[in-house]
Write an enzyme that holds these catalytic residues in place. Structure first.
Site, PDB file in Angstrom:
ATOM      1  N   ASN A 148     -56.151 133.308  13.556  1.00 57.28           N
ATOM      2  CA  ASN A 148     -55.454 132.085  14.001  1.00 57.28           C
ATOM      3  C   ASN A 148     -54.362 131.680  13.083  1.00 57.28           C
ATOM      4  OD1 ASN A 148     -55.039 129.598  15.482  1.00 57.28           O
ATOM      5  ND2 ASN A 148     -55.857 128.664  13.510  1.00 57.28           N
ATOM      6  N   TYR A 216     -40.804 134.124  14.170  1.00 58.81           N
ATOM      7  CA  TYR A 216     -41.822 133.806  15.067  1.00 58.81           C
ATOM      8  C   TYR A 216     -41.940 134.631  16.248  1.00 58.81           C
ATOM      9  CZ  TYR A 216     -45.471 130.824  17.315  1.00 58.81           C
ATOM     10  OH  TYR A 216     -46.541 130.417  17.772  1.00 58.81           O
TER      11      TYR A 216
END
Length: 311
Positions: A148, A216
């Site tokens: 995560n 990203y």
């Protein structure tokens, strides 16, 4: 008929508990930790919860590692897994944030089988190795990695993005995820019996980018390739791998969505968000499946966010 009506009223009056209703992902740069000084590299912050008495302690519990567990989605998933009687290893760069994740569910006793905190910079191979060595030393098996940890990076026009900014996002989101997945894969392959599950945190950006998000978005597209490769390579060893693509969970990372964020048409708009607990419940469902079944890809998003027909 009257009895059925009374039972229906009673069911409606019974509240449903929602596990892990927490949010907040730090957007400020995190300090880099020194390499762990002990072989385990751990800083435990643990405590008992009532489930332990019911389940008989660590021996009967499944074990999960959650990276980026100090806030946001990682914290929500950790709490949801604990509520389902998992033992959870909290990993993240900030020891104080990990301790807060544990404290929020009353976990403060170092002798508990429920939680262990291991401050870890996932971009450093030595610290990742120390994290999974600590898991083996404490629990002797691993059932789940929730991969995560991640960062959005600077939202600037592509031509203004520096090499260092690009590299920092790639190192956390892609290299860090690879290092943790590799270490988990080794542990799951070697244990008796072999097997386990890896769930990667992708993003809506694994499908459609936002403006000014090249680093990203590139890493989240790469995460999909990592997920598929892990799934294929894990087949002989009963190692399942899936990916959850999240859109607009209410954390500090998504704070801009609630005040106004640049859209593809050049305008700025406020976007809907959802509770991070809604993501956590999906991860818990994926984690609870037998290894013979797998959710390969799941998308969980705020219903009205601009994704279908984004912009």
């Amino acid at each position: 008929m009257a009895q059925n009506t009374e039972r229906a009223r009673a069911a409606q009056a019974t509240p449903t508990a929602r596990a892990g209703q927490v949010g907040g992902t730090a957007t400020a740069p995190w300090p880099t930790l020194p390499a762990p000084s002990s072989p385990a590299g751990q800083s435990p912050q643990t405590a008992p919860v009532p489930q332990e008495a019911r389940r008989g302690g660590a021996a009967s519990r499944k074990v999960a590692v959650v990276t980026g567990a100090g806030s946001g989605i990682g914290r929500a998933v950790a709490h949801a897994l604990i509520a389902e009687d998992w033992s959870v290893v909290l990993a993240g760069r900030r020891a104080e944030a990990l301790a807060e994740t544990a404290r929020l569910v009353g976990l403060t006793d170092v002798n508990s089988p429920t939680v262990m905190t291991v401050p870890t910079d996932v971009t450093r191979p030595d610290q990742v190795d120390a994290l999974f060595a600590a898991v083996q030393e404490r629990f002797n098996h691993l059932d789940l990695l929730f991969n995560n940890a991640g960062t959005f990076g600077r939202a600037v026009p592509l031509e203004e993005l520096s090499y260092d900014d690009w590299r920092s996002v790639v190192e956390v989101n892609l290299t860090g995820s690879f290092l943790c997945a590799q270490a988990a894969f080794r542990a799951m392959k070697a244990q008796d019996p072999p097997g386990g599950r890896i769930i990667n945190n992708g993003s809506i950006s694994a499908h459609a980018p936002r403006p000014h998000s090249v680093a990203y978005t590139a890493t989240k597209h790469a995460m999909t390739g990592l997920t598929k490769s892990l799934s294929l390579d894990g087949r002989p060893y009963r190692i399942a791998c899936g990916q959850i693509d999240v859109g607009n969970a209410a954390t500090e990372m998504t704070g801009r969505m609630q005040t106004g964020i640049l859209q593809a048409n050049g305008q700025t708009a406020v976007e809907p968000v959802m509770d991070a607990a809604d993501v956590a419940r999906t991860v818990v469902h994926m984690a609870a499946l037998p290894l013979e079944a797998n959710v390969q890809f799941a998308t969980v998003l705020a219903t009205n966010m601009p994704y279908i027909g984004r912009g």
